[in-house]
Each structure stands twice: as C-alpha cells, then as structure tokens.
Scaffold this motif. Structure first.
Motif, mmCIF file in Angstrom:
data_model
loop_
_atom_site.group_PDB
_atom_site.id
_atom_site.type_symbol
_atom_site.label_atom_id
_atom_site.label_comp_id
_atom_site.label_asym_id
_atom_site.label_seq_id
_atom_site.Cartn_x
_atom_site.Cartn_y
_atom_site.Cartn_z
ATOM 1 N N LEU A 184 4.593 -1.181 3.578
ATOM 2 C CA LEU A 184 3.399 -1.303 4.389
ATOM 3 C C LEU A 184 2.275 -1.921 3.555
ATOM 4 C CD1 LEU A 184 3.382 2.169 6.195
ATOM 5 C CD2 LEU A 184 4.149 -0.029 7.124
ATOM 6 N N TYR A 185 1.561 -2.868 4.155
ATOM 7 C CA TYR A 185 0.456 -3.544 3.493
ATOM 8 C C TYR A 185 -0.792 -3.375 4.354
ATOM 9 C CZ TYR A 185 4.262 -5.841 0.941
ATOM 10 O OH TYR A 185 5.386 -6.099 0.196
ATOM 11 N N ALA A 186 -1.740 -2.556 3.884
ATOM 12 C CA ALA A 186 -2.999 -2.355 4.599
ATOM 13 C C ALA A 186 -3.983 -3.407 4.115
ATOM 14 C CB ALA A 186 -3.542 -0.953 4.362
ATOM 15 N N ILE A 187 -4.360 -4.321 4.998
ATOM 16 C CA ILE A 187 -5.213 -5.444 4.627
ATOM 17 C C ILE A 187 -6.630 -5.182 5.134
ATOM 18 C CG2 ILE A 187 -5.494 -7.937 4.749
ATOM 19 C CD1 ILE A 187 -2.557 -8.092 5.631
ATOM 20 N N VAL A 247 -2.552 -3.511 9.351
ATOM 21 C CA VAL A 247 -1.390 -3.031 8.603
ATOM 22 C C VAL A 247 -0.171 -3.867 8.983
ATOM 23 C CG1 VAL A 247 0.112 -1.077 8.083
ATOM 24 C CG2 VAL A 247 -2.331 -0.700 8.512
ATOM 25 N N ILE A 248 0.418 -4.507 7.989
ATOM 26 C CA ILE A 248 1.628 -5.299 8.179
ATOM 27 C C ILE A 248 2.806 -4.539 7.574
ATOM 28 C CG2 ILE A 248 2.814 -7.469 7.621
ATOM 29 C CD1 ILE A 248 0.524 -7.816 9.567
ATOM 30 N N GLY A 249 3.860 -4.392 8.344
ATOM 31 C CA GLY A 249 5.074 -3.748 7.852
ATOM 32 C C GLY A 249 6.155 -4.784 7.601
ATOM 33 N N VAL A 250 6.851 -4.655 6.487
ATOM 34 C CA VAL A 250 7.969 -5.540 6.155
ATOM 35 C C VAL A 250 9.190 -4.661 5.921
ATOM 36 C CG1 VAL A 250 8.837 -7.341 4.633
ATOM 37 C CG2 VAL A 250 6.379 -7.171 5.069
ATOM 38 N N SER A 251 10.251 -4.937 6.654
ATOM 39 C CA SER A 251 11.454 -4.112 6.577
ATOM 40 C C SER A 251 12.679 -4.989 6.356
ATOM 41 C CB SER A 251 11.618 -3.310 7.878
ATOM 42 O OG SER A 251 12.832 -2.588 7.891
ATOM 43 N N VAL A 252 13.474 -4.662 5.349
ATOM 44 C CA VAL A 252 14.710 -5.400 5.074
ATOM 45 C C VAL A 252 15.795 -4.864 6.001
ATOM 46 C CG1 VAL A 252 16.428 -6.025 3.343
ATOM 47 C CG2 VAL A 252 14.027 -5.758 2.674
ATOM 48 N N GLU A 253 16.267 -5.721 6.911
ATOM 49 C CA GLU A 253 17.212 -5.302 7.948
ATOM 50 C C GLU A 253 18.365 -6.297 8.059
ATOM 51 O OE1 GLU A 253 15.009 -4.850 11.561
ATOM 52 O OE2 GLU A 253 13.445 -3.591 10.643
ATOM 53 N N ASP A 254 19.291 -5.987 8.950
ATOM 54 C CA ASP A 254 20.425 -6.873 9.188
ATOM 55 C C ASP A 254 19.926 -8.232 9.691
ATOM 56 O OD1 ASP A 254 23.437 -7.295 9.752
ATOM 57 O OD2 ASP A 254 22.481 -7.742 11.675
ATOM 58 N N ALA A 255 20.375 -9.312 9.051
ATOM 59 C CA ALA A 255 19.883 -10.650 9.373
ATOM 60 C C ALA A 255 20.202 -11.048 10.814
ATOM 61 C CB ALA A 255 20.470 -11.675 8.400
ATOM 62 N N GLN A 256 21.376 -10.689 11.303
ATOM 63 C CA GLN A 256 21.749 -11.038 12.676
ATOM 64 C C GLN A 256 20.799 -10.371 13.673
ATOM 65 O OE1 GLN A 256 24.107 -13.033 13.783
ATOM 66 N NE2 GLN A 256 25.410 -13.437 12.017
ATOM 67 N N SER A 257 20.432 -9.113 13.399
ATOM 68 C CA SER A 257 19.531 -8.391 14.292
ATOM 69 C C SER A 257 18.148 -9.025 14.299
ATOM 70 C CB SER A 257 19.435 -6.926 13.858
ATOM 71 O OG SER A 257 18.446 -6.242 14.611
ATOM 72 N N VAL A 258 17.659 -9.384 13.116
ATOM 73 C CA VAL A 258 16.340 -10.017 13.021
ATOM 74 C C VAL A 258 16.339 -11.358 13.750
ATOM 75 C CG1 VAL A 258 14.597 -10.955 11.455
ATOM 76 C CG2 VAL A 258 15.820 -8.855 10.847
ATOM 77 N N THR A 297 0.826 -1.192 0.000
ATOM 78 C CA THR A 297 0.000 0.000 0.000
ATOM 79 C C THR A 297 0.868 1.253 0.000
ATOM 80 O OG1 THR A 297 -1.599 -1.235 1.338
ATOM 81 C CG2 THR A 297 -1.898 1.148 1.208
ATOM 82 N N GLU A 298 2.018 1.144 0.648
ATOM 83 C CA GLU A 298 2.920 2.290 0.768
ATOM 84 C C GLU A 298 4.331 1.773 0.961
ATOM 85 O OE1 GLU A 298 3.558 6.164 3.751
ATOM 86 O OE2 GLU A 298 1.799 4.862 3.955
ATOM 87 N N ALA A 299 5.309 2.525 0.446
ATOM 88 C CA ALA A 299 6.724 2.182 0.630
ATOM 89 C C ALA A 299 7.429 3.402 1.209
ATOM 90 C CB ALA A 299 7.358 1.755 -0.690
ATOM 91 N N PRO A 300 7.512 3.507 2.554
ATOM 92 C CA PRO A 300 8.146 4.675 3.178
ATOM 93 C C PRO A 300 9.612 4.851 2.791
ATOM 94 C CG PRO A 300 6.848 3.440 4.770
ATOM 95 C CD PRO A 300 6.933 2.594 3.545
ATOM 96 N N SER A 301 10.284 3.735 2.447
ATOM 97 C CA SER A 301 11.682 3.790 2.021
ATOM 98 C C SER A 301 11.930 2.631 1.069
ATOM 99 C CB SER A 301 12.614 3.702 3.236
ATOM 100 O OG SER A 301 12.690 2.372 3.707
ATOM 101 N N PRO A 302 13.097 2.605 0.400
ATOM 102 C CA PRO A 302 13.383 1.493 -0.520
ATOM 103 C C PRO A 302 13.443 0.127 0.160
ATOM 104 C CG PRO A 302 14.810 3.358 -0.989
ATOM 105 C CD PRO A 302 14.120 3.668 0.308
#
Length: 222
Positions: free
Chosen positions: A29-32, A114-125, A20-25
């Motif tokens: 955000l997915y509004a269901i 609303v589900i947010g998906v963020s690409v982050e450091d794998a170790q942190s996740v 639904t929205e991409a606040p950054s690359p």
C-alpha cells in the motif's frame, strides 16, 4: 520485503519507492499525500506505476493496481474498497493510471490517495484488464479511456515488437540510477527526490541524447 519492487510517480510529485504498508509479502500500500509537501498545493489526477530496475516478478505473475478507499459506514462496510485500475508486468513494465479528481469518492485535494499493488496470477490480471477496458499505457488513456491497449503481453512477444516499451523502461532506469543518490526522507519516513535533482538529470539526459541519439538502443546498462 527484502527490497522495494515498485515505484510510483504522482503527477507533479516526487517518486515513491517505499510502500507505506505491506499487508502481505505480495501486497503493498502506498499512501500518497494529495499535494506536494515541498511545492505548490495542487492536487494530482494521474500516477505512474512501474517495476524498479532489476526487478523480475515470479513466473506467471503480474502486478494488479488498485485504488483503495475507506469503507463506507453508511453502507455497513467494514473493509476498504478496492477499485481495479489495471496492471503491469512482463512486456508492460510501467503504466499511467487516472486516480482523480473524484476517483476516491471524497475530496482528492484533502485526503491521502492510497494505491494498492498486488502480485497476482498474470492470466487473472490480464483478463480483468480486458473485461474492464482498463487502458494504461499512454498519458491520454487512463482508466476506461481509449488508445493503446493496456493488455499485458509475454516478454517474447514484446521483444518482437518495435522497442517502444523497452526504450521507455530504459529511460526510467536511467533516471532511477541518477536520482537514487539524491533521495531523502520526509518526517513521515517517505523517500523523496528533490525537484532540482530531477531537473539536473533531465539536462544531462537531454545532452546525452543530442551527442549520442542511439545510446538507449544499446543493451548495455544505462
């Protein structure tokens, strides 16, 4: 964003591949809608999140999954709240997450989830998954549940394990390749797939499994 990276399937609703929205690359955000706009008015409690076929995250990264809820004016909050649900990435390309009822802090039957998906450091996740006990690999676990571990594992380790995860990914890929030609759009520009198309895919998939039970074990594109 050049192409969709993730897919979501709320229980009882069509697949969603466009945010639904991409606040950054690296964040989406997915509004269901709380209920299926084309079916019975029944709220959902779980959502599947998966990497789309052919998508490879940058080395050393994973996708963190969040439940996003509005800020509370009573508490003086000005930014949305993020509840960490778990993660997906190399070796764990899909997972099921519990999002309700009651997870939004409101009425899940009336409000968008609303589900947010963020690409982050794998170790942190992976560390947050371990410390929070976020388990999301089977339908019976969900957040804070018991059962299969939700920990991310390196691709090399996954290949040495029995190929349950690989088979599951190939089933998703098989379904995506078939259903992608049936996508349409709602008035809100959300891409949807008719339930009839999914039923047709299942019939063909079931028939193929009967005639060639080992076809998913091949490395060829499904």
């Amino acid at each position: 964003m050049s192409q969709p990276l993730f897919g979501l399937v709320p229980a009882g609703q069509p697949a969603i591949i466009s945010p639904t929205e991409a606040p950054s690359p690296t964040s989406f955000l997915y509004a269901i809608p709380p209920t299926n706009p084309n079916g019975p008015s029944k709220p959902f409690g779980h959502v599947v999140v998966f990497l789309l076929p052919g998508v490879v995250l940058p080395p050393g990264t994973a996708a963190a999954i969040y439940l996003v809820t509005p800020p509370s004016a009573a508490l003086g909050q000005t930014v949305p709240n993020l509840k960490f649900l778990g993660g997906i990435g190399p070796g764990k390309e899909s997972a099921i997450f519990k999002v309700g009822p009651g997870s939004t802090g409101g009425n899940v039957a009336q409000e968008n989830v609303v589900i947010g998906v963020s690409v982050e450091d794998a170790q942190s996740v992976a560390s947050r998954m371990s410390s929070s006990g976020a388990a999301a690999g089977t339908a019976g676990t969900g957040v804070g549940g018991t059962g299969e571990s939700g920990a991310l594992v390196p691709v090399s380790a996954a290949r040495q394990q029995p190929s349950t995860l690989v088979l599951a990914q190939r089933i998703i890929k098989n379904a995506f390749n078939f259903l992608s030609s049936f996508t349409g759009s709602t008035p809100g520009q959300m891409e949807v797939v008719p339930l009839k198309a999914f039923e047709e895919w299942w019939k063909k998939f079931e028939s193929k499994v009967r005639t060639d039970p080992g076809f998913l074990e091949n490395d060829d594109d499904q």
